[in-house]
Each structure stands twice: as structure tokens, then as C-alpha cells.
Design an enzyme around this catalytic site. Structure first.
Site, PDB file in Angstrom:
ATOM      1  NE  ARG A  23      -3.990  -2.143   2.100  1.00  0.00           N
ATOM      2  CZ  ARG A  23      -3.831  -3.354   2.634  1.00  0.00           C
ATOM      3  NH1 ARG A  23      -2.737  -3.618   3.338  1.00  0.00           N
ATOM      4  NH2 ARG A  23      -4.756  -4.277   2.479  1.00  0.00           N
TER       5      ARG A  23
ATOM      6  CE  LYS B  68      -2.752  12.042 -13.980  1.00  0.00           C
ATOM      7  NZ  LYS B  68      -3.380  12.916 -15.001  1.00  0.00           N
TER       8      LYS B  68
ATOM      9  CD  GLU C  39       2.969  16.529 -21.816  1.00  0.00           C
ATOM     10  OE1 GLU C  39       2.492  17.495 -21.179  1.00  0.00           O
ATOM     11  OE2 GLU C  39       2.299  15.525 -22.131  1.00  0.00           O
TER      12      GLU C  39
ATOM     13  CE  LYS D  18       2.587  16.697 -13.636  1.00  0.00           C
ATOM     14  NZ  LYS D  18       2.728  15.500 -14.479  1.00  0.00           N
TER      15      LYS D  18
ATOM     16  CD  GLU E 111      -6.468  14.350 -13.599  1.00  0.00           C
ATOM     17  OE1 GLU E 111      -5.885  14.798 -14.596  1.00  0.00           O
ATOM     18  OE2 GLU E 111      -6.644  13.120 -13.420  1.00  0.00           O
TER      19      GLU E 111
ATOM     20  NE  ARG F  16      -2.009  15.978 -11.355  1.00  0.00           N
ATOM     21  CZ  ARG F  16      -1.160  15.271 -10.623  1.00  0.00           C
ATOM     22  NH1 ARG F  16      -1.266  15.260  -9.312  1.00  0.00           N
ATOM     23  NH2 ARG F  16      -0.199  14.574 -11.186  1.00  0.00           N
TER      24      ARG F  16
ATOM     25  CG  ASN G   7      -5.338  15.572 -18.370  1.00  0.00           C
ATOM     26  OD1 ASN G   7      -4.415  14.782 -18.516  1.00  0.00           O
ATOM     27  ND2 ASN G   7      -6.103  15.573 -17.291  1.00  0.00           N
TER      28      ASN G   7
ATOM     29  CG  HIS H 259      -2.656  15.033 -22.422  1.00  0.00           C
ATOM     30  ND1 HIS H 259      -2.085  16.267 -22.628  1.00  0.00           N
ATOM     31  CD2 HIS H 259      -1.669  14.261 -21.882  1.00  0.00           C
ATOM     32  CE1 HIS H 259      -0.824  16.235 -22.238  1.00  0.00           C
ATOM     33  NE2 HIS H 259      -0.547  15.043 -21.778  1.00  0.00           N
TER      34      HIS H 259
ATOM     35  CG  HIS I 285      -4.382  10.145 -23.530  1.00  0.00           C
ATOM     36  ND1 HIS I 285      -4.872  10.459 -22.280  1.00  0.00           N
ATOM     37  CD2 HIS I 285      -3.032  10.276 -23.425  1.00  0.00           C
ATOM     38  CE1 HIS I 285      -3.869  10.764 -21.472  1.00  0.00           C
ATOM     39  NE2 HIS I 285      -2.749  10.667 -22.143  1.00  0.00           N
TER      40      HIS I 285
ATOM     41  CG  HIS J 270       2.661  11.341 -24.271  1.00  0.00           C
ATOM     42  ND1 HIS J 270       1.324  11.019 -24.081  1.00  0.00           N
ATOM     43  CD2 HIS J 270       2.879  12.463 -23.537  1.00  0.00           C
ATOM     44  CE1 HIS J 270       0.771  11.908 -23.274  1.00  0.00           C
ATOM     45  NE2 HIS J 270       1.693  12.797 -22.927  1.00  0.00           N
TER      46      HIS J 270
END
Length: 370
Positions: free
Chosen positions: A119, A141, A183, A226, A236, A240, A244, A247, A251, A263
Site C-alpha cells: 500500500r 500520478k 509538454e 506542474k 485531479e 489539475r 491534460n 491529451h 490519447h 506521446h
């Protein structure tokens, strides 16, 4: 060269160190309680990963390596299970740690493994690509891909530190450097217009100089963007989502290309698409739309994609993690530095915008083997 420290306070406080020759800082970031370290690296960085392992071993730590597939092939549940197996067979406890060495896919996968083992155990990221330095390694993330889409399985797990050693960029292929800069361009459009000025005012050669001041400033500014955003919204839940930008379609393109496109190349197309949508929905000025194409083209990045696959792309976009029920949502600009997540009530608007970027004979830029 001096070391720049950018503090991130999101899911825990940790430093991002930017400079050259930083690997000696790794033991201090790991801390005194760590006894065992798993160094996760891709096949392409075997020598680098083994060097990190040997350096840690020389300090008295019990360090082992786990070699994983390159790029997006690493982000599968089977690869995560392999890493869990290594951790279990090596008796890793909650006071031990993982170090990732590589690009964004490695930190995504390694962060996910660290988040889920017992965990949550410590993880340090050593990104070796521009994409990893400014995006994937920062913010906590983590995630893996499924057959249905990218990053649909994951968690939030802040690293204990990030080492952005600019020396690792010296062997990076130039096209990989420029795809990572997509990015950085994103950070400029959503938050820091100085980034856009730097890109506009310097030559491509000056931007690509890994020992020069321009690339370092671009990287540091993108990291700062960031860091500020994730500190405001770690999980998020709201702001946040602006990270994206580009994206949603990006994606979908990656999924269509079975993750064989870089990417950054996919996000580049996605940003131009988002700008075209924003021109209709948010009255984004035409000169800002044009600036997207100008800067991305200057970096050799694609600004269009296949005209014939819109229905498949739309289906994938509807599974985007920003979607709410049947409502598709996108990050759009009303001007530079003014992003917001917007609900798209009529997908015909998206089709109209896509016609502005659709290509009958698309350039296969920065795809397989690029």
C-alpha cells in the site's frame, strides 16, 4: 553548474533537483531507513540502470534491478506483476524503496508498483527524457494502460524526490528530445507565456542544446508550472485537469496507433485540435491558434492526423478519464494562460474542428522507430 531545487508540495513535500552530475544526491533522497532498493529500468537503459544499482551498492544498500520493456510496452499489468514478484522474492518492506530510471512510461509503471506494494513505499524518479523530466516524474500520478485506453488504471503516489540530471539528455535522440518538448509547449500555453517567447525567439539548434541555457530554462519553467498546479490539486479533482491540455485527442491517437506514436507527437496534434475547438467554443483568438501551429511545426512536431478515422477517435475520446457519464469534457483556452475544462454538448463541433487538422495523406512523423 549550480543545482536548482524546485519544491513540490502535493501528496507530501519533496524536492525536484535540476542540474548536471546529480546521481550522487540519490542516497540522501532515499533516506536513512532504506535498506533495499529496486532499480527499475527499460531494456534500452540497461547500462544506466546497472550503474545506478552499482553506485547504490557501493554505499552499503542492497540494490537489485528489474529490467522492463521499452516505452509504452512497459505499462501493462503483466509488467507490474513481474515487479511485484521481484519485490516479494526479495523481501521488500515498507521502509525500502524503488528507483525508476528512464522516460515517462518507466516512472508511470514504477510509481504504480511503489504505490501498490504494501500500500505504498518510497519511490525516487530519475527521468532521462524531457517528457519524463517535465511531466511524468512530477506530481504523483501513476498508471498503466489497458486494452480500452491509456492510464485508465492507476493511483496518486507522490515520489520522495526527483533527480533531473541534464547529463542524461546527452545521448537522447534529437527527435525524442523534441517530442518531449510538446509538454513544455503545453505548459507555456496553459500557464507560462515566457516559455512560448523562448521557443519563438531562439533557433531550433539553441533549443536542442542540452548544455545550453535555453533548454534548461524551458525545463525548469515547465517543472515549476506542474509543481504549482499539482500543489493546488493533487488528486485531479479540479484545476489539475488543465495539465491534460491536448491529451483528449492525443490519447485517442496513441490508442489508434497502438502506442507506436510518441506521446509528445500525439499531444502536439491534440493541442492544435483543442485550439480549433476553442476557437469555436471559447472565441480563442486566431493568432493563438496560429501560434500553436507555428511553434509545434518549428520543433518538427505533427499538427494533423488521418482524416478517415474520426469515428474511432471519437469513441476513444468518450472513454477519456475527464468524461462524466455521456458528457465529453475537454481542456480549452480562452487565451494564453487561461485554460478551463469545458463540457462539449454537441460532438458535431468536434467533428468540425477535426476537419481543420484532418490529413488525407498524414505524415507518419515520430512514430515507430523515430
Amino acid at each position: 553548474m549550480t543545482v536548482t531545487t524546485i519544491d513540490v508540495d502535493a501528496g507530501g513535500r519533496y524536492p525536484v533537483l535540476v542540474g548536471q552530475g546529480l546521481l550522487g544526491q540519490l542516497p540522501d533522497l532515499l533516506g536513512p531507513q532504506v535498506e533495499k532498493v529496486l532499480v527499475i529500468h527499460p531494456r534500452a537503459l540497461r547500462s544506466t540502470g546497472e550503474a545506478v544499482r552499482d553506485d547504490l551498492g557501493a554505499t552499503g544498500l542492497d540494490a537489485i534491478v528489474a529490467e522492463i520493456p521499452d516505452a509504452e510496452e512497459a505499462k501493462h499489468i503483466q509488467v507490474a506483476a513481474f515487479c511485484w514478484q521481484v519485490l516479494g522474492q526479495s523481501d521488500f518492506t515498507r521502509t525500502d524503496a524503488i528507483v525508476t530510471v528512464g522516460g515517462g512510461a518507466v516512472s508511470d509503471l514504477g510509481g504504480f508498483v511503489a504505490a501498490t506494494w504494501l500500500r505504498g513505499i518510497r519511490v525516487i524518479h530519475i527521468p532521462t527524457t524531457v517528457l519524463g523530466m517535465v511531466d511524468a516524474a512530477i506530481g504523483g500520478k501513476t498508471g498503466i494502460n489497458t486494452a480500452e485506453g491509456k492510464n485508465l488504471v492507476g493511483s496518486f503516489h507522490a515520489p520522495a524526490g526527483v533527480l533531473v540530471d541534464l547529463d542524461t539528455l546527452s545521448t537522447l535522440p534529437e527527435n525524442e528530445l523534441f517530442t518531449g518538448l510538446a509538454e513544455v509547449v503545453k505548459a507555456g500555453f496553459i500557464a507560462d507565456p515566457v516559455i512560448l517567447d523562448l521557443l519563438r525567439d531562439h533557433t531550433k539548434e539553441e533549443i536542442a542544446d542540452v548544455n545550453g541555457p535555453v533548454l534548461r530554462e524551458l525545463i525548469e519553467r515547465a517543472i515549476a508550472v506542474k509543481a504549482e498546479v499539482v500543489a493546488d490539486d493533487f488528486t485531479e479533482a479540479g484545476r489539475r485537469e488543465i495539465l491534460n491540455y491536448g491529451h483528449t485527442l492525443g490519447h485517442a491517437i496513441e490508442h489508434k496507433e497502438r502506442y507506436q506514436w510518441r506521446h509528445g507527437a500525439a499531444v502536439s496534434v491534440g493541442m492544435v485540435f483543442a485550439a480549433e475547438v476553442a476557437a469555436m467554443v471559447k472565441n480563442l483568438p486566431a493568432e493563438v491558434v496560429d501560434l500553436h501551429r507555428e511553434l509545434l511545426t518549428k520543433l518538427g512536431l505533427p499538427t494533423g492526423y488521418r482524416a478517415d478515422v474520426w469515428p474511432q477517435l471519437l469513441d476513444t475520446m468518450k472513454r477519456d478519464k475527464k468524461a462524466r457519464g455521456s458528457m465529453l469534457r475537454m481542456v480549452l483556452l480562452s487565451d494564453i494562460g487561461q485554460p478551463a475544462t469545458v463540457e462539449i454538448p454537441d460532438v458535431s463541433l468536434l467533428h468540425t474542428a477535426y476537419q481543420e487538422i484532418g490529413e488525407d495523406s498524414p505524415r507518419r512523423l515520430l512514430g515507430p522507430g523515430a
